[in-house]
Design a protein around this motif. Structure first.
Motif, PDB file in Angstrom:
ATOM      1  N   ILE A   3       0.705  -1.228   0.024  1.00  0.00           N
ATOM      2  CA  ILE A   3       0.003   0.207  -0.051  1.00  0.00           C
ATOM      3  C   ILE A   3       0.907   1.229  -0.012  1.00  0.00           C
ATOM      4  O   ILE A   3       1.942   1.513   0.928  1.00  0.00           O
ATOM      5  CB  ILE A   3      -0.794  -0.103   1.188  1.00  0.00           C
ATOM      6  N   PRO A   4       0.777   2.215  -0.900  1.00  0.00           N
ATOM      7  CA  PRO A   4       1.385   3.326  -0.803  1.00  0.00           C
ATOM      8  C   PRO A   4       1.099   4.156   0.898  1.00  0.00           C
ATOM      9  O   PRO A   4       0.138   4.589   0.822  1.00  0.00           O
ATOM     10  CB  PRO A   4       1.021   4.139  -1.949  1.00  0.00           C
ATOM     11  N   LEU A   5       2.038   4.269   1.492  1.00  0.00           N
ATOM     12  CA  LEU A   5       1.512   4.633   2.801  1.00  0.00           C
ATOM     13  C   LEU A   5       1.416   6.282   2.644  1.00  0.00           C
ATOM     14  O   LEU A   5       0.712   6.542   3.663  1.00  0.00           O
ATOM     15  CB  LEU A   5       3.183   4.726   3.627  1.00  0.00           C
ATOM     16  N   GLN A  51       2.102  -5.723   7.885  1.00  0.00           N
ATOM     17  CA  GLN A  51       3.133  -5.569   6.670  1.00  0.00           C
ATOM     18  C   GLN A  51       4.051  -4.431   7.372  1.00  0.00           C
ATOM     19  O   GLN A  51       4.069  -3.987   8.357  1.00  0.00           O
ATOM     20  CB  GLN A  51       2.324  -4.920   5.537  1.00  0.00           C
ATOM     21  N   ARG A  52       5.318  -4.765   6.635  1.00  0.00           N
ATOM     22  CA  ARG A  52       6.450  -3.926   7.248  1.00  0.00           C
ATOM     23  C   ARG A  52       6.902  -2.987   5.921  1.00  0.00           C
ATOM     24  O   ARG A  52       7.196  -3.783   4.797  1.00  0.00           O
ATOM     25  CB  ARG A  52       7.698  -4.818   7.606  1.00  0.00           C
ATOM     26  N   GLU A  53       6.974  -1.796   5.803  1.00  0.00           N
ATOM     27  CA  GLU A  53       7.329  -1.109   4.521  1.00  0.00           C
ATOM     28  C   GLU A  53       7.903   0.362   4.887  1.00  0.00           C
ATOM     29  O   GLU A  53       7.684   0.662   6.044  1.00  0.00           O
ATOM     30  CB  GLU A  53       5.948  -0.872   3.727  1.00  0.00           C
ATOM     31  N   LEU A  68       8.317   7.519   5.173  1.00  0.00           N
ATOM     32  CA  LEU A  68       7.387   7.067   6.163  1.00  0.00           C
ATOM     33  C   LEU A  68       7.732   5.747   6.371  1.00  0.00           C
ATOM     34  O   LEU A  68       8.034   4.916   5.628  1.00  0.00           O
ATOM     35  CB  LEU A  68       6.046   7.199   5.640  1.00  0.00           C
ATOM     36  N   VAL A  69       7.352   5.200   7.723  1.00  0.00           N
ATOM     37  CA  VAL A  69       7.662   3.730   7.869  1.00  0.00           C
ATOM     38  C   VAL A  69       6.548   2.987   8.721  1.00  0.00           C
ATOM     39  O   VAL A  69       6.071   3.688   9.564  1.00  0.00           O
ATOM     40  CB  VAL A  69       8.979   3.714   9.272  1.00  0.00           C
ATOM     41  N   LEU A  70       6.315   1.905   8.001  1.00  0.00           N
ATOM     42  CA  LEU A  70       5.061   1.105   8.533  1.00  0.00           C
ATOM     43  C   LEU A  70       5.623  -0.335   9.044  1.00  0.00           C
ATOM     44  O   LEU A  70       6.358  -0.904   8.538  1.00  0.00           O
ATOM     45  CB  LEU A  70       4.093   0.628   7.545  1.00  0.00           C
ATOM     46  N   ASP A  71       5.632  -0.227  10.395  1.00  0.00           N
ATOM     47  CA  ASP A  71       5.980  -1.645  11.145  1.00  0.00           C
ATOM     48  C   ASP A  71       4.738  -2.175  11.941  1.00  0.00           C
ATOM     49  O   ASP A  71       3.708  -1.618  11.860  1.00  0.00           O
ATOM     50  CB  ASP A  71       7.183  -1.548  11.831  1.00  0.00           C
ATOM     51  N   GLY A  72       5.065  -3.097  12.942  1.00  0.00           N
ATOM     52  CA  GLY A  72       3.896  -3.557  13.625  1.00  0.00           C
ATOM     53  C   GLY A  72       3.106  -2.659  14.201  1.00  0.00           C
ATOM     54  O   GLY A  72       2.114  -2.815  14.491  1.00  0.00           O
ATOM     55  N   PRO A 486       3.171  -8.398  16.520  1.00  0.00           N
ATOM     56  CA  PRO A 486       4.385  -7.550  15.686  1.00  0.00           C
ATOM     57  C   PRO A 486       4.529  -6.443  16.547  1.00  0.00           C
ATOM     58  O   PRO A 486       5.694  -6.052  16.362  1.00  0.00           O
ATOM     59  CB  PRO A 486       3.509  -7.499  14.257  1.00  0.00           C
ATOM     60  N   ALA A 487       3.591  -5.764  17.196  1.00  0.00           N
ATOM     61  CA  ALA A 487       3.872  -4.552  17.623  1.00  0.00           C
ATOM     62  C   ALA A 487       4.844  -4.449  18.797  1.00  0.00           C
ATOM     63  O   ALA A 487       5.519  -3.775  19.218  1.00  0.00           O
ATOM     64  CB  ALA A 487       2.305  -3.815  18.255  1.00  0.00           C
TER      65      ALA A 487
END
Lengths: 504, 116
Positions: A3-5, A51-53, A68-72, A486-487
């Motif tokens: 997904i485009p964050l 997801q991790r992105e 921009l960071v997506l983690d748990g 994950p978090a």
């Protein structure tokens, strides 16, 4: 699927700019657009779970650009924000009929969501400050939205203390840049690991704790919250108590302490002290309140104490190189309570809005017997009260149970006792709410109180079902592994978490 | 030394924001704090005798710009911070004006309907 964050920020921001153009005359069009936006955000957030992105803004590579960071952890916070925002937005369609300037309200609401999502996703310290200010300014305007005496006074108080908090954070960001020569959290974490803590960094960290503590309304910094949260319109109170203090305050604190500075024993004790103070003082101030929303606001302070306590115990065990299982359990309890509190406290604020709409008052002593007139609202408030007080099948019970277990395992028996005691006082306080608002005799002047409109009932029903369903998040191992664990792993990985992100 | 003075300015602003009773003075205190933070950011990137951070071909015999210019990043940050502070200042001043219309005073000692 990736997904485009940037959509998490761009979508509400774009809608917030379009809404004032629609204008106040076409109210339903504006409401539809706003609800579609929050709905789309909810779907996007659910898709992004687990997801991790990393998204590079403008495709600038890392040391130069902003990411921009997506983690748990961000994923969990995004879903929480989206759930509460969708419910509050649905609720506000009919609730805001009493106010003028509908389009401006919706626009500010979406700006606040933009800021919150930005804070959650930002991987860059200065960018975090910018989004934090967007969210604070929008929320401050929303607190004073009614422009009556109390609302303006609360809004000014909130704005002054909020700005002091933001400026502490800005000063700390400047210090960090001076000490490490970087703003990206990954690079800052790496530089701090190489140089170890020194006086400058410790000073920056204490400024961060004070700044984010002000945003989270932890106890020495809590003075603005009991004024600001009740003064806002009910859906905004739900957003402020449900999401804003968590995303701006606790999330920022956790991210910086665990992932950037790294945990240590004194830091663990600082978190525990802040948590216990908030729990105890918040709940005892709440007991004496007779204003429905003010009582709820004091409980927010107390419940945020539980979250910070969980994080503190986790940090303490991790810093002592103790058993990782128990550190993980403590953090799990804290984060699970954060998510639970978002759901049940926003539900409580929505029911308070519904009651206020039906009766025209927030004073507990002037209500009574409303369950005869407002059966659905009464049922929803019952579910939420049971959750916050920790009555067994509901979600609040499980997170408090986990916290007590973690405290016992860390050999902090006094803390476990305090946790149970505060939970008991919370139960008493919500029995009082039930007794004075929904049970007892119906006063003469409330005989014609009307139940809320159906869209408001849908919003409350959605959250009430979640209160029960979220118990499954810990009871079913499969759900726990995909949503909460994950978090927890992100926080437990500590400084290494951000360092591994560079590889992306 | 300069850093300490800058922090002193920050503390003066904080004192003003937390102790003064007049709403306008509180807002001014916050503005002083913002100036101190911005000044600090600029000083972090400053280099004594540095050149302006403009990317151009250096004259013969001179080192490349990056070696002797000041750090441009804090300047960009300060510009952003100033814009943000403009927004929050505008909101704060408008809240002050609306409050004055309602209460007829700027004294926060008299503006206290919220208690408990």
């Amino acid at each position: 699927m990736s997904i485009p964050l940037v959509l998490f920020v761009a979508l509400p921001l774009g809608a917030a700019f379009v809404l004032p153009l629609i204008g106040d005359r076409r109210r339903m069009a504006a409401s539809w657009l706003a609800n579609l936006t929050t709905g789309a955000l909810l779907i996007l957030a659910l898709l992004s779970l687990g997801q991790r992105e990393v998204y590079l803004m403008g495709r600038w590579t890392l040391p130069l650009g902003i990411n921009l960071v997506l983690d748990g952890l961000s994923g969990l916070m995004l879903v929480t924000t989206a759930v509460v925002a969708a419910a509050a937005m649905l609720f506000s369609i009919r609730y805001m009929d009493r106010y003028t300037a509908r389009a401006k309200f919706l626009s500010l609401f979406l700006l606040m969501v933009t800021g919150i999502n930005g804070v959650i996703l930002s991987g860059d310290l200065f960018n975090l400050f910018v989004f934090l200010e967007i969210a604070s300014i929008a929320s401050c305007a929303l607190v004073g939205f009614g422009c009556e005496h109390e609302e303006l006074e609360a809004s000014f108080k909130y704005m002054v203390l909020g700005s002091v908090g933001s400026l502490f954070i800005l000063f700390a960001v400047a210090l960090i840049y001076g000490m490490t020569g970087a703003l990206n959290m990954t690079y800052v974490a790496r530089a701090i690991r190489e140089t170890d803590m020194n006086a400058g960094l410790a000073f920056a960290l204490s400024l961060f704790i004070a700044g984010f503590g002000l945003k989270a309304a932890l106890v020495p910094f809590h003075a603005w919250l009991p004024d600001a949260h009740p003064s806002a319109p009910a859906p905004i109170s739900a957003m402020l108590s449900g999401v804003l203090i968590k995303a701006l305050g606790v999330y920022g604190l956790a991210r910086l302490i665990f992932n950037v500075f790294g945990v240590s024993v004194p830091l663990g004790w600082v978190l525990i002290a802040l948590g216990v103070l908030s729990m105890v003082i918040g709940v005892f101030l709440a007991v004496g309140q007779w204003d429905f929303k003010r009582l709820l606001a004091y409980h927010s302070i107390s419940q945020m104490g539980y979250v910070v306590l969980g994080l503190g115990i986790g940090a303490l065990i991790a810093a002592r190189q103790g058993d990782a299982v128990w550190a993980s359990l403590a953090i799990l309890g804290g984060l699970f309570h954060l998510v639970n509190h978002a759901v049940f406290k926003s539900l409580l604020f929505l029911t308070s809005g519904s009651v206020e709409m039906a009766t025209g008052t927030r004073q507990l002593k002037r209500m009574g017997g409303l369950v005869q007139r407002l059966p659905f609202t009464g049922a929803a408030a019952g579910v939420a009260s049971a959750s916050i007080a920790g009555v067994p099948p509901f979600n609040g019970f499980w997170s408090k149970l986990i916290l007590v277990m973690a405290a016992v395992q860390a050999r902090l028996f006094a803390l476990a006792a305090v946790t149970v005691l505060v939970s008991f006082v919370t139960l008493l306080s919500f029995l009082k709410v039930q007794r004075y608002v929904f049970l007892g005799a119906l006063p003469e002047d409330l005989r014609n109180a009307q139940e809320s409109k159906s869209s408001m009932l849908v919003a409350m029903g959605f959250l009430a079902v979640l209160c029960l369903a979220m118990s499954l998040l810990v009871l079913l191992p499969a759900l726990r592994e995909t949503v909460l664990q994950p978090a927890v792993d992100v926080l437990l990985a500590g400084v290494d978490n951000s360092i591994t992100l560079v590889r992306y | 030394m300069l850093y300490a003075l800058c922090f002193l300015l920050f503390m003066i602003g904080l004192y003003c924001a937390l102790v003064k009773k007049n709403m306008v003075k509180i807002v001014l205190g916050l503005v002083i704090m913002e100036y101190a933070a911005n000044l600090f950011l600029i000083m972090v990137g400053y280099r004594l005798g540095g050149a302006a951070p403009i990317l151009s071909r250096p004259p013969a015999g001179q080192p490349v710009a990056a070696l002797h210019s000041v750090d441009p990043l804090p300047q960009a940050l300060v510009l952003t911070a100033i814009v943000i502070s403009l927004g929050s200042l505008a909101l704060m001043v408008s809240i002050c004006i609306r409050t004055y219309e309602r209460y007829g005073t700027f004294d926060i000692g008299q503006i206290r309907r919220l208690k408990g």
